[in-house]
Design a protein around this motif. Structure first.
Motif, PDB file in Angstrom:
ATOM      1  N   VAL A 133       0.852  -1.194   0.000  1.00 29.04           N
ATOM      2  CA  VAL A 133       0.000   0.000   0.000  1.00 29.04           C
ATOM      3  C   VAL A 133       0.886   1.242   0.000  1.00 29.04           C
ATOM      4  N   LEU A 134       1.934   1.231   0.828  1.00 35.58           N
ATOM      5  CA  LEU A 134       2.811   2.401   0.930  1.00 35.58           C
ATOM      6  C   LEU A 134       3.565   2.650  -0.368  1.00 35.58           C
ATOM      7  N   THR A 135       4.128   1.590  -0.986  1.00 30.64           N
ATOM      8  CA  THR A 135       4.913   1.830  -2.210  1.00 30.64           C
ATOM      9  C   THR A 135       4.014   2.137  -3.401  1.00 30.64           C
ATOM     10  N   THR A 136       2.896   1.407  -3.540  1.00 34.20           N
ATOM     11  CA  THR A 136       2.072   1.538  -4.740  1.00 34.20           C
ATOM     12  C   THR A 136       1.207   2.804  -4.705  1.00 34.20           C
ATOM     13  N   PHE A 137       0.538   3.049  -3.581  1.00 32.78           N
ATOM     14  CA  PHE A 137      -0.364   4.200  -3.511  1.00 32.78           C
ATOM     15  C   PHE A 137       0.339   5.484  -3.104  1.00 32.78           C
ATOM     16  N   PHE A 138       1.333   5.377  -2.225  1.00 32.84           N
ATOM     17  CA  PHE A 138       1.926   6.604  -1.670  1.00 32.84           C
ATOM     18  C   PHE A 138       3.366   6.842  -2.123  1.00 32.84           C
ATOM     19  N   HIS A 139       3.864   5.918  -2.958  1.00 36.25           N
ATOM     20  CA  HIS A 139       5.213   6.047  -3.505  1.00 36.25           C
ATOM     21  C   HIS A 139       6.269   6.296  -2.441  1.00 36.25           C
ATOM     22  N   VAL A 140       6.108   5.630  -1.313  1.00 36.15           N
ATOM     23  CA  VAL A 140       7.094   5.692  -0.231  1.00 36.15           C
ATOM     24  C   VAL A 140       8.307   4.873  -0.668  1.00 36.15           C
ATOM     25  N   PRO A 141       9.528   5.324  -0.339  1.00 34.80           N
ATOM     26  CA  PRO A 141      10.704   4.516  -0.706  1.00 34.80           C
ATOM     27  C   PRO A 141      10.584   3.089  -0.166  1.00 34.80           C
TER      28      PRO A 141
ATOM     29  N   LYS B 170      -3.026  -5.521  -7.295  1.00 35.46           N
ATOM     30  CA  LYS B 170      -2.306  -5.503  -8.577  1.00 35.46           C
ATOM     31  C   LYS B 170      -1.410  -4.279  -8.696  1.00 35.46           C
ATOM     32  N   GLY B 171      -0.453  -4.369  -9.574  1.00 30.25           N
ATOM     33  CA  GLY B 171       0.369  -3.214  -9.924  1.00 30.25           C
ATOM     34  C   GLY B 171       1.454  -2.889  -8.930  1.00 30.25           C
ATOM     35  N   ILE B 172       1.975  -3.899  -8.271  1.00 24.94           N
ATOM     36  CA  ILE B 172       3.029  -3.673  -7.287  1.00 24.94           C
ATOM     37  C   ILE B 172       4.354  -3.429  -8.016  1.00 24.94           C
ATOM     38  N   PRO B 173       5.109  -2.383  -7.633  1.00 25.24           N
ATOM     39  CA  PRO B 173       6.417  -2.171  -8.265  1.00 25.24           C
ATOM     40  C   PRO B 173       7.366  -3.328  -7.952  1.00 25.24           C
ATOM     41  N   HIS B 174       8.152  -3.701  -8.919  1.00 20.28           N
ATOM     42  CA  HIS B 174       9.062  -4.832  -8.751  1.00 20.28           C
ATOM     43  C   HIS B 174      10.357  -4.365  -8.091  1.00 20.28           C
TER      44      HIS B 174
END
Lengths: 469, 318
Positions: B79-87, B146-150
């Motif tokens: 949720v943090l990486t995909t929606f909020f672009h947290v490192p 879906k759509g999790i950064p690799h």
């Protein structure tokens, strides 16, 4: 005199209606070595559990160095400076002897979680200190060569010593030892006594110990408390206790019972009620303090056990006590030890084999390899070999399967029918009452009920207490 | 005590050599992409197994809910990486903190239970987590996220795994670890040695849950999609198998267990029906011939050749 280190006032502990300890009072001054003695089930270990927070007292107060211990958890009490050993050894069995001691330094470790996982700051220094102090303790208790062994692999005496070493590692002011000499031989007990004296001086300890070995207690304790049925009945120096008539522990008090010829009489009651003591007093293994025991018109109180056998009383002891290294036949022969009539012995042996056909099949077998039921049969057969007029049976059903219990009890009836009078002590009150003519109910050393066995079996009180409702 | 520090450096050195070799195999594309993924999964499973071992093996608290904490860490971090672009690093830390906090909350009531009862309570707890996630549409519900950064690379997994191994090794060889071992061996005696048993049980549970959370984060970022069905009770059971196979109470064992189990599943990927049979057979044989697991309570440093390399290696030397 200084303020007592441990003070316990009017403490009672009730377990589901049963008073394990009642109005218990005790004080221990700094530096004293005090003994706590009393019969099994008197509440000694319960007292230790109260001091260490395993149990909370129902009423009363316990203070240590002026602070109340009520409501504290065991680990908090340990941190305050009370350490203990356990009657039934509780080592960390799979861990090394050294680690067993190291764990006990827990309350004195001066580094936190972060320092330990990141190996920073005080971690190395502290670990070095703990290792050093642990090894020093192991050395005192002659355990240093065993440091890397698993605790469970130590010999029994060494395990007991490790328990003390581990307790000392918590740096206590007060050390509670629960039967430290249990299972030790006289030589080991002597060494233990010296060791207790030595650590007391070396570590400036106050010690309270529970012990059944009177030589140890009388030898090293400065003061002794005598506990009976949960209350202290005497207190004083060893010499005072030896002379104090109250100091003697009454396992049974003012018991009167009669067994008529040809009867089966049973004695029922809870653990520690005094059933076995009664039997052992009749068979001469114990001497009554007061009162008389008459057998066929002759006073036998205080007559030695072997003479009583000659008079015609034979006992089947609790736990069978057969000669395990000998054959069945040899056991039976020893039962007839006092007799000289060869023909009579042969006839009785035949009768025993009729009663217990299984023993005949196994006459050459070593007794220790018999099953529990067969061992019970052998113990009974052995007792019959002295051709007793009165047979004392102590817990014949102990540890046996229900079917075997039935068999044993029907044999008891057969023995009785052939003219032997029987006095039977039994935990299995149902079975005992079903075959007995009369019964006595024993409670904490006194007879509380007696009468016809069938009537007792029907009585409300007996049903509730001994027959499971 | 100096040699302890030396041992750590030697172990770290060995770790870096292994990393370098594997990394070259990956970048030079000598290793197929199927095995590349499996190497990553092995690393994640090592973290899962070693953190479960802290709870089950070292502290003796039989937990069967490890996949639940993994799920919590996975979903928090995605949720943090995909929606909020947290490192990525921060997201992993947040996942660990969230799972750890959950472990703490769950641990306080459930760790009063023992043995079978604790096992059942932890299964229930992990199923609750999974079913909650399944019913939150925000994270994709039962269909999955879906759509999790690799983001997960071999380097991330390897170094976090190394950190987890050192963390747990250092913990069990310190006073806190000894307290946990004492609880496993005899709770009454531990308490009377001054160990606050509740505190250390909850501590072990929380640390274990936090590492499961990190592993969850790494796992989720290896795929484009994750679904709650990746974190079922069977998954918890899988981790338990790794721990038992390697030896309850051995870090080396957990590494070996994770390696063997993952390797077997991967090698038998084309014959999934045989996989379960071989698993079951392996476990039955193990229980017959080596019930204490491959390593029992031993570590690799306790064995001959390693003792020599590390001179006075092992945990008892000073």
């Amino acid at each position: 005199m200084a303020e007592p280190l441990l003070k316990c006032e009017n403490v009672s502990e009730v377990f589901g209606g049963l008073k394990a300890v009642s109005d218990f009072n005790l004080y221990i001054n700094p530096g004293e070595l005090v003994g706590l003695i009393g019969p099994n089930g008197a509440g000694k270990t319960t007292a230790f559990n109260l001091f260490t927070g395993v149990y909370q007292p129902t009423t009363g107060t316990i203070t240590f160095a002026g602070e109340s211990l009520l409501g504290l958890k065991p680990y908090q009490i340990t941190q305050k400076g009370i350490a203990r050993t356990f009657q039934n050894i509780r080592l960390f069995a799979e861990l090394s002897v050294l680690d067993n001691v190291k764990i006990a330094f827990h309350s004195h470790v001066k580094y936190g979680l972060l320092e330990s996982v990141l190996r920073l700051g005080r971690y190395f220094g502290e670990e070095e200190r703990i290792e050093e102090e642990s090894k020093k303790l192991l050395k005192i208790f002659h355990l240093e060569e065993h440091a890397d062994e698993q605790a469970k692999n130590l010999p029994y005496g060494a395990q007991r010593r490790l328990e003390i070493a581990r307790a000392l590692a918590t740096k206590p002011k007060l050390l509670l030892l629960d039967e430290p000499a249990a299972g030790m031989n006289p030589q080991e007990t002597k060494e233990l006594m010296d060791m207790i004296e030595w650590i007391r001086k070396e570590f400036g300890l106050t010690i309270l110990l529970i012990e059944h070995d009177m030589a140890l207690v009388m030898g090293i304790c400065e003061r002794i408390y005598v506990l009976e049925y949960g209350s202290t009945i005497a207190e004083g120096t060893p010499d005072e206790i030896k002379q104090d008539p109250d100091g003697a522990i009454h396992a049974i008090k003012g018991i009167s019972l009669t067994v008529n010829q040809g009867e089966i009489v049973t004695l029922i009651g809870a653990n520690g009620a005094g059933k076995s003591t009664t039997l052992r007093t009749i068979s001469g293994l114990l001497k009554p303090k007061t009162g008389s025991i008459t057998f066929q018109g002759q006073d036998i109180a205080g007559t030695p056990a072997h003479k009583i056998v000659g008079l015609g009383i034979s006992q089947v002891p609790e736990g069978r006590r057969i000669f395990t290294e000998m054959t069945v036949m040899e056991n039976l022969d020893l039962g007839a030890f006092i007799r000289k009539d060869k023909d009579g012995i042969a006839a009785d042996k035949k009768r025993v084999f009729e009663l217990f056909p299984r023993l005949e099949e196994r006459q050459e077998q070593v007794a220790g390899t018999l099953s529990g039921g067969e061992q019970q049969m052998l113990a009974m057969g052995r007792a019959l070999m002295s051709r007793p007029k009165l047979l004392l049976l102590d817990e014949p059903s102990m540890g046996l399967a229900p079917l075997l219990i039935k068999e044993i009890f029907s044999i008891i009836e057969d023995i009785n029918k052939s003219g032997t009078t029987v006095l039977l002590v039994e935990q299995n009150a149902n079975m005992a009452l079903s075959i007995a003519n009369r019964a006595y109910v024993l409670e904490t050393g006194r007879i509380t009920l007696s009468g016809d066995a069938k009537k007792l079996a029907a009585s409300e009180d007996v049903r509730k207490a001994y027959l499971g409702g | 005590m100096k040699s302890l520090r030396r041992n750590d450096l030697v172990m770290l050195g060995i770790g870096i050599v292994i990393f370098a070799v594997l990394q070259v195999l990956i970048t030079e594309r000598i290793m197929s992409s199927f095995w590349q993924l499996n190497v990553i999964i092995i690393g994640i499973n090592v973290i899962m197994a070693v953190s479960l071992n802290l709870i089950n093996g070292y502290t003796g608290q039989f937990s069967l809910g490890h996949a639940g904490f993994m799920a919590a860490g996975a979903y928090i971090s995605v949720v943090l990486t995909t929606f909020f672009h947290v490192p990525f690093a921060l997201a992993l830390i947040a996942g660990a903190a969230g799972a750890g906090f959950l472990g703490f909350l769950v641990g306080i009531p459930t760790l009063r239970l023992r043995g079978d009862y604790l096992a059942i309570a932890t299964i229930g707890m992990s199923e609750i987590i999974r079913i909650c996630i399944m019913n939150i549409d925000y994270v994709g519900g039962a269909a999955g996220f879906k759509g999790i950064p690799h983001n997960t690379t071999f380097a991330w997994v390897f170094f976090i795994m190394l950190f987890a191994l050192f963390f747990i090794k250092n913990f069990v060889n310190s006073d806190g670890g000894r307290a946990c071992l004492a609880i496993r061996e005899n709770e009454v005696a531990a308490e009377s040695m001054g160990v606050n048993t509740t505190k250390y049980k909850v501590m072990a549970f929380t640390i274990g849950a936090a590492f499961a959370g990190v592993a969850g984060g790494l796992f989720a970022h290896s795929f484009y999609l994750i679904s709650p069905n990746s974190f079922t009770f069977m998954q918890s059971f899988n981790y338990l198998i790794m721990v038992v196979l390697g030896g309850l109470g051995s870090i080396t064992g957990s590494i070996a267990g994770a390696f063997v189990v993952t390797f077997i599943s991967a090698a038998l990927a084309s014959w999934p029906e045989f996989r379960m049979i071989i698993y079951a057979l392996a476990l039955i044989l193990l229980m017959f011939y080596r019930p204490q697991g491959l390593f029992g309570y031993m570590e690799i440093t306790d064995y001959g050749p390693f003792r020599k390399i590390l001179k006075k290696g092992g945990r008892d030397d000073g």
